[in-house]
Design an enzyme around this catalytic site. Structure first.
Site: not given
Length: 304
Positions: A282, A242
């Site tokens: 995840r 991210k």
């Protein structure tokens, strides 16, 4: 090393549409399969915009993740990156359901569907999905809790302040003034209450790292992840590649490294998340996450 107090062990043994997910002994790894043309890292991996999903290539990737040790495969048919354009339920179904049916025929691995739309979730559950991963924490579609309850599936309830098309990359400011942990726990408490009102007990919470938070707020959540266990549910951390990781590793005077150059930062952040109590990671890179988990568990055993 921080280690959550599991308290009621039953909350870490989840019945997900008839399949058990046991998080009481060790964290689980959730591998990501995005069947989208525009996801921030792997968009277009299994077909470009307007193309049919390349099922065999997607299946090969999912099966490799399962063989590597991923307990869950998370399937998405709509990008949730900030500013992404929404797609219809029909398009999500077209992208995901044939793949889910194929994967279910080939493997007993747990499958989650990354969607906030009840229509998509219902079809995915009938196709063999075990978990609904709702980025809205049941706040976008009022029909979603009822669908999940009828199928007795597991649910991931995530915090986000708005739909993805209304979110924008933000590194320095936040429209919210309330402290981020209070904001997230208040939101997730409401989501959990909705789930339990519908008789849903297999609940996982996700603070929504990268969704409508500043860089500092994301790291604050990562540092205090274990506090989310006060909600009485396992905690999922979705950190993989991210943008806030890119901000941390950016060299002065240079551009922020793209997602393809954030693997080492991801491994570091995943390790911190596990040490701070994450029950599920995840990830795009399952092998790396498996190794991070192994090192954390070995350290935990040595410190007991």
């Amino acid at each position: 090393m921080m280690k959550q107090n599991l308290g009621d062990q039953s909350r870490y043994r989840l019945n997900c549409a008839g399949a058990m997910l046991d998080l009481s002994a060790r964290p689980a790894i959730m591998g990501i399969v995005n069947l989208t043309p525009d996801s921030f890292f792997d968009g277009g991996s299994y077909g470009s915009a307007g193309e049919a999903v390349q099922l065999e290539r997607a299946l090969e990737s999912a099966m490799a993740m399962a063989r590597a040790g991923a307990e869950i495969i998370d399937v998405g048919g709509e990008s949730t990156r900030p500013g992404s354009a929404p797609v219809s339920a029909e398009e999500e179904i077209r992208r995901t359901i044939p793949f889910i049916e194929l994967l279910r025929r080939q493997s007993d691995v747990l499958i989650s569907i990354d969607t906030w739309k009840s229509e998509v979730a219902a079809k995915a559950l009938r196709a063999g999905v075990n978990i609904v991963n709702d980025i809205s924490g049941f706040s976008f579609d009022p029909k979603m809790p009822g669908v999940c309850a009828r199928h007795h599936c597991g649910v991931v309830l995530m915090h986000t302040p708005a739909k993805p098309d209304a979110l924008r990359w933000s590194y320095n400011t936040s429209a919210e003034t309330e402290e981020v942990m209070n904001r997230v726990t208040t939101f997730l408490s409401r989501s959990i209450a909705i789930a339990r009102e519908h008789g849903i007990e297999s609940i996982i919470v996700d603070p929504g790292l990268g969704f409508g938070k500043t860089v500092e707020e994301n790291y604050r959540l990562l540092a205090r992840l274990d506090e989310l266990h006060k909600l009485g549910c396992p905690v999922l951390a979705g950190i993989s590649r991210k943008s806030f990781l890119g901000q941390a590793i950016r060299r002065t005077g240079e551009e922020t490294p793209p997602p393809s150059e954030r693997l080492l930062a991801t491994i570091s952040a995943n390790t911190i998340a596990l040490m701070n109590g994450a029950d599920i990671l995840r990830v795009h890179d399952v092998d790396a996450a498996i190794q991070a988990r192994a090192v954390v568990l070995a350290t935990r055993r040595a410190s007991d």
